[in-house]
Design a protein around this motif. Structure first.
Motif, mmCIF file in Angstrom:
data_model
loop_
_atom_site.group_PDB
_atom_site.id
_atom_site.type_symbol
_atom_site.label_atom_id
_atom_site.label_comp_id
_atom_site.label_asym_id
_atom_site.label_seq_id
_atom_site.Cartn_x
_atom_site.Cartn_y
_atom_site.Cartn_z
ATOM 1 N N SER A 132 0.826 -1.203 0.000
ATOM 2 C CA SER A 132 0.000 0.000 0.000
ATOM 3 C C SER A 132 0.861 1.255 0.000
ATOM 4 O O SER A 132 1.965 1.275 0.543
ATOM 5 N N ARG A 133 0.348 2.312 -0.594
ATOM 6 C CA ARG A 133 1.016 3.611 -0.501
ATOM 7 C C ARG A 133 0.732 4.272 0.844
ATOM 8 O O ARG A 133 1.570 4.998 1.383
ATOM 9 N N LEU A 134 -0.459 4.035 1.401
ATOM 10 C CA LEU A 134 -0.850 4.693 2.655
ATOM 11 C C LEU A 134 -0.164 4.048 3.852
ATOM 12 O O LEU A 134 0.319 4.739 4.739
ATOM 13 N N LYS A 135 -0.195 2.718 3.922
ATOM 14 C CA LYS A 135 0.453 1.984 5.015
ATOM 15 C C LYS A 135 0.064 2.559 6.385
ATOM 16 O O LYS A 135 0.913 2.850 7.225
ATOM 17 N N ARG A 136 -1.239 2.697 6.626
ATOM 18 C CA ARG A 136 -1.674 3.348 7.869
ATOM 19 C C ARG A 136 -2.136 2.352 8.914
ATOM 20 O O ARG A 136 -3.034 1.550 8.688
ATOM 21 N N LEU A 137 -1.543 2.448 10.091
ATOM 22 C CA LEU A 137 -1.890 1.614 11.238
ATOM 23 C C LEU A 137 -2.610 2.472 12.266
ATOM 24 O O LEU A 137 -2.054 3.454 12.763
ATOM 25 N N CYS A 138 -3.851 2.102 12.584
ATOM 26 C CA CYS A 138 -4.659 2.844 13.557
ATOM 27 C C CYS A 138 -4.921 1.966 14.769
ATOM 28 O O CYS A 138 -5.207 0.772 14.636
ATOM 29 N N PHE A 183 0.917 6.297 11.435
ATOM 30 C CA PHE A 183 0.272 5.825 12.654
ATOM 31 C C PHE A 183 -0.772 6.823 13.154
ATOM 32 O O PHE A 183 -0.580 8.025 13.066
ATOM 33 N N ARG A 184 -1.865 6.261 13.701
ATOM 34 C CA ARG A 184 -2.851 7.058 14.415
ATOM 35 C C ARG A 184 -3.207 6.302 15.706
ATOM 36 O O ARG A 184 -3.580 5.132 15.661
ATOM 37 N N VAL A 185 -3.049 6.985 16.840
ATOM 38 C CA VAL A 185 -3.390 6.396 18.144
ATOM 39 C C VAL A 185 -4.493 7.253 18.749
ATOM 40 O O VAL A 185 -4.351 8.474 18.855
ATOM 41 N N TYR A 186 -5.575 6.612 19.195
ATOM 42 C CA TYR A 186 -6.808 7.365 19.447
ATOM 43 C C TYR A 186 -7.552 6.846 20.672
ATOM 44 O O TYR A 186 -7.728 5.640 20.862
ATOM 45 N N HIS A 187 -7.971 7.794 21.504
ATOM 46 C CA HIS A 187 -8.907 7.512 22.600
ATOM 47 C C HIS A 187 -10.276 8.029 22.161
ATOM 48 O O HIS A 187 -10.469 9.242 22.037
ATOM 49 N N PRO A 188 -11.253 7.141 21.915
ATOM 50 C CA PRO A 188 -12.508 7.560 21.294
ATOM 51 C C PRO A 188 -13.552 8.120 22.246
ATOM 52 O O PRO A 188 -14.634 8.502 21.804
ATOM 53 N N GLY A 189 -13.245 8.177 23.544
ATOM 54 C CA GLY A 189 -14.243 8.630 24.502
ATOM 55 C C GLY A 189 -14.974 7.460 25.129
ATOM 56 O O GLY A 189 -14.700 6.287 24.861
ATOM 57 N N TRP A 190 -15.945 7.807 25.977
ATOM 58 C CA TRP A 190 -16.724 6.786 26.695
ATOM 59 C C TRP A 190 -17.931 6.423 25.830
ATOM 60 O O TRP A 190 -18.875 7.196 25.693
ATOM 61 N N PRO A 213 -15.825 11.357 14.389
ATOM 62 C CA PRO A 213 -14.520 11.968 14.674
ATOM 63 C C PRO A 213 -13.376 10.968 14.597
ATOM 64 O O PRO A 213 -12.238 11.350 14.276
ATOM 65 N N ALA A 214 -13.658 9.704 14.874
ATOM 66 C CA ALA A 214 -12.594 8.695 14.783
ATOM 67 C C ALA A 214 -12.092 8.570 13.355
ATOM 68 O O ALA A 214 -10.873 8.612 13.101
ATOM 69 N N VAL A 215 -12.997 8.397 12.402
ATOM 70 C CA VAL A 215 -12.592 8.280 11.000
ATOM 71 C C VAL A 215 -11.965 9.582 10.516
ATOM 72 O O VAL A 215 -10.983 9.566 9.766
ATOM 73 N N ASN A 216 -12.498 10.711 10.953
ATOM 74 C CA ASN A 216 -11.904 11.998 10.579
ATOM 75 C C ASN A 216 -10.447 12.090 11.037
ATOM 76 O O ASN A 216 -9.594 12.646 10.340
ATOM 77 N N PHE A 217 -10.170 11.530 12.213
ATOM 78 C CA PHE A 217 -8.799 11.541 12.714
ATOM 79 C C PHE A 217 -7.925 10.518 11.983
ATOM 80 O O PHE A 217 -6.793 10.819 11.592
ATOM 81 N N ASP A 229 1.998 15.580 11.494
ATOM 82 C CA ASP A 229 3.411 15.253 11.675
ATOM 83 C C ASP A 229 3.546 13.746 11.838
ATOM 84 O O ASP A 229 3.380 13.212 12.931
ATOM 85 N N GLU A 230 3.833 13.069 10.739
ATOM 86 C CA GLU A 230 3.895 11.609 10.757
ATOM 87 C C GLU A 230 5.098 11.079 11.525
ATOM 88 O O GLU A 230 5.142 9.889 11.860
ATOM 89 N N ASP A 231 6.058 11.922 11.827
ATOM 90 C CA ASP A 231 7.247 11.476 12.530
ATOM 91 C C ASP A 231 7.137 11.640 14.045
ATOM 92 O O ASP A 231 8.121 11.448 14.762
ATOM 93 N N LYS A 232 5.950 12.002 14.505
ATOM 94 C CA LYS A 232 5.717 12.144 15.943
ATOM 95 C C LYS A 232 4.522 11.292 16.341
ATOM 96 O O LYS A 232 3.431 11.436 15.784
ATOM 97 N N LEU A 233 4.722 10.395 17.285
ATOM 98 C CA LEU A 233 3.659 9.506 17.750
ATOM 99 C C LEU A 233 2.935 10.148 18.931
ATOM 100 O O LEU A 233 3.549 10.437 19.965
ATOM 101 N N VAL A 234 1.628 10.383 18.761
ATOM 102 C CA VAL A 234 0.851 11.099 19.772
ATOM 103 C C VAL A 234 -0.475 10.377 19.985
ATOM 104 O O VAL A 234 -1.080 9.873 19.046
#
Length: 245
Positions: A132-138, A183-190, A213-217, A229-234
């Motif tokens: 893949s070109r995107l290679k995105r891990l969520c 990478f995308r690391v996400y807390h989706p709420g309660w 909002p999850a998909v938007n992120f 900033d893909e080089d910073k994991l947040v």
């Protein structure tokens, strides 16, 4: 790959099901990991979206199941652009304190799902994502995994499993970011989800609300053209706030 392709774990119900529906609505092809054979909401989506949805049996706590899922996807897809590690579990023993007698069997069960499950998925699906070109891990994480912000005196099994997940994500980032992975690391709420086996009606958000909002992120640079900033994991939450590790 002409059509964007995603794999979502824990897609039977709750947030995973809502994420699946949201991506289908955006025109993606979705492979949905199904753990519950007798839960039929994915069948309803299949009737609605047809070949755009592929349902795959999946238990993220099992190496054999994860490998079989990857093998099934390889037969019908040349690659995966987006892997959403959503599957997770909670426990009825959350409220046990150190003086109550902790349930170590439950700790191991949650660790196998919440911490090791995403690692199994990434390992098994790397050959597909390499194409893949995107290679995105969520990763759907939690504020409960934040060591700095922790104020709880119980919840050992869940908090420790999510903190372990966060460390695993960091190691993956160190290894795979130089190879072009994002990478995308996400807390989706309660969320009114089924983490404990029954729907939590006391929570704040319906899964369908939380999925937007999850998909938007997850796709902020693609859907909204936002710089990231893909080089910073947040670790971000659904308000856009940053959580400390």
């Amino acid at each position: 790959m002409n059509q964007n392709t995603a794999f979502i774990t824990g897609a039977d119900r709750g947030l995973g099901l809502a994420l699946t529906a949201r991506l289908l609505e955006l025109g993606w092809h979705v492979f949905a990991g199904r753990y519950l054979e007798d839960w039929h909401e994915l069948d309803d989506l299949k009737n609605r979206f047809g070949e755009a949805l592929s349902v795959v049996p999946l238990d993220v706590s099992s190496e054999e199941s994860v490998e079989a899922a990857a093998g099934k996807v390889k037969k019908t897809s040349v690659g995966i652009d987006l892997l959403v590690n959503n599957a997770g579990a909670s426990s009825p023993s959350l409220s046990l304190s150190i003086r109550d007698g902790l349930d170590y069997g439950e700790m191991l069960r949650l660790y196998k799902i919440n911490a090791m499950g995403p690692l199994r998925m990434v390992e098994a699906f790397l050959p597909l994502m390499d194409k893949s070109r995107l290679k995105r891990l969520c990763f759907v994480s939690s504020e409960a995994g934040s060591i700095e912000k922790s104020g709880r005196k119980e919840w050992f099994c869940y908090c420790m499993s999510k903190a372990a997940l966060n460390m695993g994500i960091k190691n993956l980032f160190n290894a795979l970011r130089p190879e072009g992975y994002t990478f995308r690391v996400y807390h989706p709420g309660w969320i009114r989800s089924y983490l404990s086996g029954v729907k939590n009606l006391k929570a704040d958000l319906e899964p369908e609300e939380a999925a937007v909002p999850a998909v938007n992120f997850f796709l902020n640079d693609l859907l909204r053209g936002q710089s990231h900033d893909e080089d910073k994991l947040v670790l971000y939450d659904y308000h856009g706030a940053v959580w400390p590790w």
